[in-house]
Structure formats: C-alpha cells, structure tokens
Write a protein that holds these residues in place. Structure first.
Motif, PDB file in Angstrom:
ATOM      1  N   ASP A  63       2.511  26.502  65.388  1.00  0.00           N
ATOM      2  CA  ASP A  63       2.535  27.755  66.125  1.00  0.00           C
ATOM      3  C   ASP A  63       1.236  27.887  66.941  1.00  0.00           C
ATOM      4  N   GLY A 113       0.065  30.296  68.495  1.00  0.00           N
ATOM      5  CA  GLY A 113      -0.587  31.579  68.239  1.00  0.00           C
ATOM      6  C   GLY A 113      -1.592  31.480  67.101  1.00  0.00           C
ATOM      7  N   ILE A 114      -1.219  30.742  66.054  1.00  0.00           N
ATOM      8  CA  ILE A 114      -2.127  30.582  64.915  1.00  0.00           C
ATOM      9  C   ILE A 114      -3.359  29.797  65.350  1.00  0.00           C
ATOM     10  N   LYS A 128      -6.613  23.629  57.713  1.00  0.00           N
ATOM     11  CA  LYS A 128      -6.079  24.918  57.295  1.00  0.00           C
ATOM     12  C   LYS A 128      -4.788  25.296  58.003  1.00  0.00           C
ATOM     13  N   ALA A 129      -4.545  24.735  59.189  1.00  0.00           N
ATOM     14  CA  ALA A 129      -3.326  25.109  59.925  1.00  0.00           C
ATOM     15  C   ALA A 129      -2.400  23.910  60.139  1.00  0.00           C
ATOM     16  N   PRO A 151      -0.929  22.045  56.613  1.00  0.00           N
ATOM     17  CA  PRO A 151       0.052  22.875  55.898  1.00  0.00           C
ATOM     18  C   PRO A 151       1.328  23.090  56.713  1.00  0.00           C
ATOM     19  N   SER A 152       1.171  23.279  58.026  1.00  0.00           N
ATOM     20  CA  SER A 152       2.365  23.578  58.802  1.00  0.00           C
ATOM     21  C   SER A 152       3.206  22.314  59.017  1.00  0.00           C
ATOM     22  N   SER A 171      10.174  25.760  49.427  1.00  0.00           N
ATOM     23  CA  SER A 171      11.273  26.711  49.591  1.00  0.00           C
ATOM     24  C   SER A 171      10.779  28.149  49.619  1.00  0.00           C
ATOM     25  N   SER A 172       9.598  28.409  49.029  1.00  0.00           N
ATOM     26  CA  SER A 172       9.133  29.798  49.003  1.00  0.00           C
ATOM     27  C   SER A 172       8.759  30.293  50.396  1.00  0.00           C
ATOM     28  N   TRP A 173       8.370  29.374  51.298  1.00  0.00           N
ATOM     29  CA  TRP A 173       7.973  29.864  52.609  1.00  0.00           C
ATOM     30  C   TRP A 173       8.697  29.218  53.771  1.00  0.00           C
ATOM     31  N   HIS A 174       9.225  28.007  53.595  1.00  0.00           N
ATOM     32  CA  HIS A 174       9.762  27.295  54.742  1.00  0.00           C
ATOM     33  C   HIS A 174      11.242  27.603  54.907  1.00  0.00           C
ATOM     34  N   GLU A 175      11.649  27.870  56.143  1.00  0.00           N
ATOM     35  CA  GLU A 175      13.031  28.306  56.372  1.00  0.00           C
ATOM     36  C   GLU A 175      14.039  27.231  55.972  1.00  0.00           C
ATOM     37  N   SER A 209      14.795  26.124  52.192  1.00  0.00           N
ATOM     38  CA  SER A 209      15.213  27.091  51.192  1.00  0.00           C
ATOM     39  C   SER A 209      16.639  26.849  50.696  1.00  0.00           C
TER      40      SER A 209
END
Ligand SMILES: Nc1ncnc2c1ncn2[C@@H]1O[C@H](COP(=O)(O)OP(=O)(O)OP(=O)(O)O)[C@@H](O)[C@H]1O
Ligand SMILES: [Mg+2]
Lengths: 256, 288
Positions: free
Chosen positions: B176, B178-179, B196-197, B200-201, B278-282, B285
């Motif tokens: 992203d 924006g991040i 940090k970005a 993880p992404s 799965s807790s955060w990635h679309e 999940s």
C-alpha cells in the motif's frame, strides 16, 4: 515601533504559508500555479475545488512528500498530522500497534508509546477495540484509528485529505462533530480538503475555493459561526446561504 | 434533460421472485467437500483395476495390486523401516536445499525490489533459469561436484529457487503506497520500510512461494537421487534399487511415500499460513 518591524512581526502567528507556490510534475502537468495561502495558528481552513485541481498536491507539498517547483512554503514539519482518504492502517497490525506506528518510527520508548496510544484511542472512542484487526473494523472506525495515529504526535498543523469522503453521511456527520471536539480540545491548526461544501462550512473558520487545474485560489469565505458547532447549524438559513454562495463560486471555477 | 417528457416505461417481460435459501450447514458443507474427491478417487482406482485386468499375465508386475502392495511392502516391518529411514534422508536433502534457496531467493528478491536496475538485470535470468530442464543438467552437476551430499542439495536448491524471489518481489511491489508515505513523512529509511512494512505486507505472497518451493523440494530430492546411487540414499535410490531387483511393490511404496511427503509438506504450510495470516489477510481467511 516603526512600520518595518510591524511588517516582519505580524500580530497573528502564521502556522502555514504558501507564497506563490507552483508545482509542475516531471511529466509536464502543471498542478498548481502560484498559489498564495496563509493559515494562521489555530485556524481551521477547508479547501474545496474541482476534482484534479491540485488539492492533494497542496498537502503533499506542505508535508514534503513532493517538492514544489516554484515559490516558497513556510511550515514547521516537526509535528505534522496527515490523514489520507484511506485510513492506511497496516492490516497485519491490530489497532493499538497501528496507532503506535508513527511514534515507533520516531523512536518513542515502548511504554510511553503505549500509554499515549491508549489515550488517543480513548479520545476517538475506540476503547475496547485495541486488539481488533482493521479487517474487522467499519469504515468509520478505521478512520478514527487513523486520526488517533496522527493525534499521537500532538500535531501543530493537522492536514486532512478528504478523510471522510468514503463514509456514509451519518457516520460522516458524527465524525465531523468528533473532529470539531478534537480541534477545540487540542488546538491544532487544520487544513482540510473535501468535496462536500456543507462539510467545509461546518468544520471551518475559513473556506478556500480553488480553480480548475492548474489550481490557484479564486475565492475565500470567512465562516462566522460560533464554536462548538452543533448539528442544528446545518439547517440555519445563514449556513445554507454561505454554502450556496460557495457552491456558486465552485460552479464558476468548474466552468473556468 | 427534459424531465417532463419522461414517463414510466411499461415493462413487457414478466418477472417474479424466486426463493433464495441460506447456505448449507456444516454437515452438508463437509459432505459436499468430501464426497466429490472420494468418488473421483474410487473412479481412478477403478480405472487402475480395469487397465490392470487388461494386462497380459507376464506384464502384471507393472501394476501391483492392493493385496500385493500390502503383502510385499506395507505389511513388512523391514520395508517400513527402510521407507522411514530413506524418507529421513530425502527430507534432509530437501531441507538443506531449501536452506540454500530460501535465504538466497529472499535476498535476491529484496535486492531486485530495492534497486530497479537489478530487477531489470536479474529477472530475465531467473526466468531463464526456470526454463532450464534441471534433469538435463544433473549429469553436468555430477561431473563438477561428484556424488556426495552437496550436489543433491544444489539440485534441490535449483528446483526450489524460482518461487521465492518472484513471489517476494510481487508481494513487495503490491504494498500500500499510503503506508509507505507514512514512513516517508517520519523520515524513515528503506530498511525500516522493508522491515516494518514491506516484509509483513509481502509475507502472505512469500508464504505461497514457500509452499510451492517446499513441496517441489521433495520432488527435487527424489529426482537428484535417481542419479546418485552410491551410499545409503533416500527414497529416490530406493525406487531405482527396487526396480533393478524387480521388487515393483516396493518401488510403488517408495513412490507413494514420496508423494505423501510432498502433500504432507504442502498441507503443513497451508495450515501454518492460515494460522499466521487468516486473522488479518483477506484471501487467507477462507480455505481454498
Ligand atoms: N505524480 C504525478 N505526476 C503527474 N501528474 C500528477 C501527479 N500527481 C498528480 N498529478 C496531476 O496533478 C493534478 C492534481 O492532482 P491532485 O491529486 O492534487 O488533485 P486533487 O485536487 O486532489 O483531485 P481529487 O479531488 O480528485 O482528489 C491532477 O491533474 C493529477 O493528474
Ligand atoms: Mg485529492
């Protein structure tokens, strides 16, 4: 006191000043053409203008994300708040570490960071959602988290690039009230970009209208209403009149 | 627009509401997930049995029966013991190969992302490397490096290398922006942004790459051994040995064991990926 000193030490303090600022992108697009805009300390200024006229560019230049090609910008970037149209939360972090991010990047110690983040989370009404991932938040809650993240830096100048543009009207109006509360409590200087004229009038002490690209400022309106503002203001005839006047100016800007 | 001239249009087609039912419950979902592959499996076994029944008796050894597999292979403790030991050898070759290809692949992925000129310089050769039939260069590797453990590790590394830098690069590029702007506004350097970005992404994409690489690693390890018969080897060597000794049941057993390993690793990585993301990635999940 002679006239010279008076000129160099104005009675009001300036928070942000654009002096004939121009911006030409490398591809030759001229986004801004000699924009003059002065925002006094503690003011809340909204900018409205046709799509693509250079409103976002204005903020990018002020923040240093882009470098202007002409004129001068006066700004203190050490405590700058900046929210975008998207909440830009890190999806792999829950709310709390998301709010901590900017402090983390500045090397604020972990404990202090946590304490400040919790305060901001409470301030924007997200208590109890610290451990939620952004995926599980509504659009309005994401935006609140994003505001909390900026607030954690105690911004002197807080810039907003259509932060509520993607929200439904009810949520938007609620967040408008919450933003006013934050503004009055924290006393930052605000520069707010929006497509919504009622929103601009409701939030601001001054509304600035920009022309079509290349953007320049073509009209300014002082907003006389008292703080804090209440939702009833939206149905005040004076409010409607002012919004109408700005709307006409904007339509003129669109026609060129 | 002349609003006054607009009239309600008269629709000529008929349409009527149809009932829409909620999705089936867990039992039904389970049944519909399990029944089709089971039926397909039974059909395949049926096909195998039919082809086998068409074979002349002197060629029946090519397709052992279930009974034969059981009697000659899976019921014999010494065969099971051998399968187990050789699986461990195969796994250790695979793991060592991955220990080379994954860190190296990640480093190359990061370098390609950081320096655009490196992406342009390196990427075509990654694709070229991928297009080399690795089987064809195994003899060359043999001549260069001999018959020990090292050449096998190298072969596995070659088999598993491609997926890592490519998925990582893709993941890093789809961050992203924006991040990243948030990082720039705080004056953060590229290392911080990456750590940090970026990583993880990119992690879910990278993990998909790992999943491909690790299951390829077993194939690579088994294949490498087909060419290296000295010493006590893994499942690949067992395949060849069993064939030369005409123990086709054991050959099939080794085959089954190696695909079980591949599938097992794939499932483990799928499971771990779900656990991690799965807790955060679309897209993680829901199970595919
Ligand atoms: N990096 C870039 N390179 C070239 N042109 C650009 C770049 N960024 C923006 N522009 C152009 O500059 C102009 C102003 O862009 P900007 O994003 O500031 O508009 P805006 O007023 O914020 O529009 P909107 O209301 O749609 O958000 C647009 O015409 C856009 O196409
Ligand atoms: Mg914009």
């Amino acid at each position: 006191m002679n006239a010279l000193v008076e000129q160099s030490e104005p009675s009001v303090e300036i928070a942000l000043q654009f002096d004939a600022v121009s911006m030409e992108f490398p591809d030759g697009t001229i986004a801004l053409d000699e924009v003059d805009l002065t925002v006094e300390r503690g003011e809340f200024v909204s900018v409205v203008g046709p799509s693509g006229c250079g409103k976002s560019t204005l903020l990018k230049l002020a923040s240093g994300l882009e470098t202007h090609t002409g004129g001068e910008i006066h700004v203190d970037r050490s405590h700058l708040g900046y929210t975008f149209q998207d909440a830009t939360l890190m999806p792999w972090r829950t709310v709390l570490p998301n709010v901590e991010l900017l402090m983390e990047l500045r090397g604020v110690p972990a404990e202090e960071r946590r304490r400040i983040a919790m305060e901001q989370i409470a301030l924007v009404g997200l208590e109890g959602f610290e451990d939620h991932y952004p995926k599980r938040l509504s659009g309005g809650m994401k935006m609140r988290a994003s505001l909390a993240r900026s607030l954690a830096l105690e911004p002197n100048v807080f810039m907003f690039d259509e932060p509520f543009g993607a929200l439904d009207e009810i949520t938007r109006e609620r967040l408008n009230d919450e933003l006013i509360e934050l503004y009055l409590r924290k006393g930052f200087t605000g520069l707010f970009i929006t497509h919504s004229i009622p929103e601009a009038v409701y939030l601001s002490s001054r509304v600035v209208v920009m022309s079509r690209r290349p953007g320049r400022i073509i009209a300014e309106y002082d907003v006389p209403f008292e703080w804090p503002r209440t939702p009833e203001l939206r149905y005040d005839p004076e409010f409607t009149r002012l919004a109408g006047e700005i709307s006409v100016a904007l339509r003129k800007a669109l026609e060129g | 627009m002349a609003l006054k001239t607009l009239t309600r249009s008269a629709r000529t087609q008929t349409y009527k509401p149809v009932p829409v039912t909620p999705p089936p419950g867990p039992v039904k979902r389970f049944v519909s997930a399990v029944v089709p592959p089971v039926i397909m499996g039974l059909l395949l076994i049926g096909l195998y049995a039919w082809v086998r029944s068409q074979l002349p008796p002197h060629r029946l050894f090519l397709m052992p029966s279930a009974q034969g597999l059981w009697e000659q292979a899976f019921s014999k403790p010494e065969v099971l013991q051998e399968l187990w030991e050789r699986s461990l050898v195969t796994i250790s070759i695979a793991v060592c190969g991955l220990a080379v290809s994954i860190p190296l692949g990640m480093a190359i992925g990061i370098v390609m992302f950081r320096f655009h000129v490196m992406e342009r310089a390196v990427f075509p050769y990654l694709v070229a490397l991928q297009s080399i039939p690795i089987l064809a260069i195994i003899p060359l590797i043999q001549s260069a490096l001999g018959f020990g453990f090292l050449p096998k590790v190298l072969i596995v590394a070659l088999f598993t290398f491609f997926a890592v830098p490519t998925t990582l690069l893709l993941g890093l590029k789809s961050q992203d922006p924006g991040i990243l702007n948030l990082f720039r506004l705080q004056g953060a350097g590229w290392r911080k942004m990456l750590w940090k970005a970026g990583l993880p992404s990119a992690a879910p994409a990278l993990f998909a790459g790992f999943r491909i690489s690790t299951s390829m690693a077993i194939i690579g390890a088994v294949t490498s051994e087909l060419f290296f018969l000295a010493g006590k080897g893994g499942l690949g060597q067992m395949l060849i040995n069993a064939k030369t000794e005409f123990k086709y049941e054991q050959m099939y057993a080794a085959l089954i064991a190696s695909s079980a390993l591949s599938i097992g690793i794939f499932l483990i990585f799928t499971w771990v990926g779900n656990l991690l993301f799965s807790s955060w990635h679309e897209s993680a999940s829901r199970r595919g």
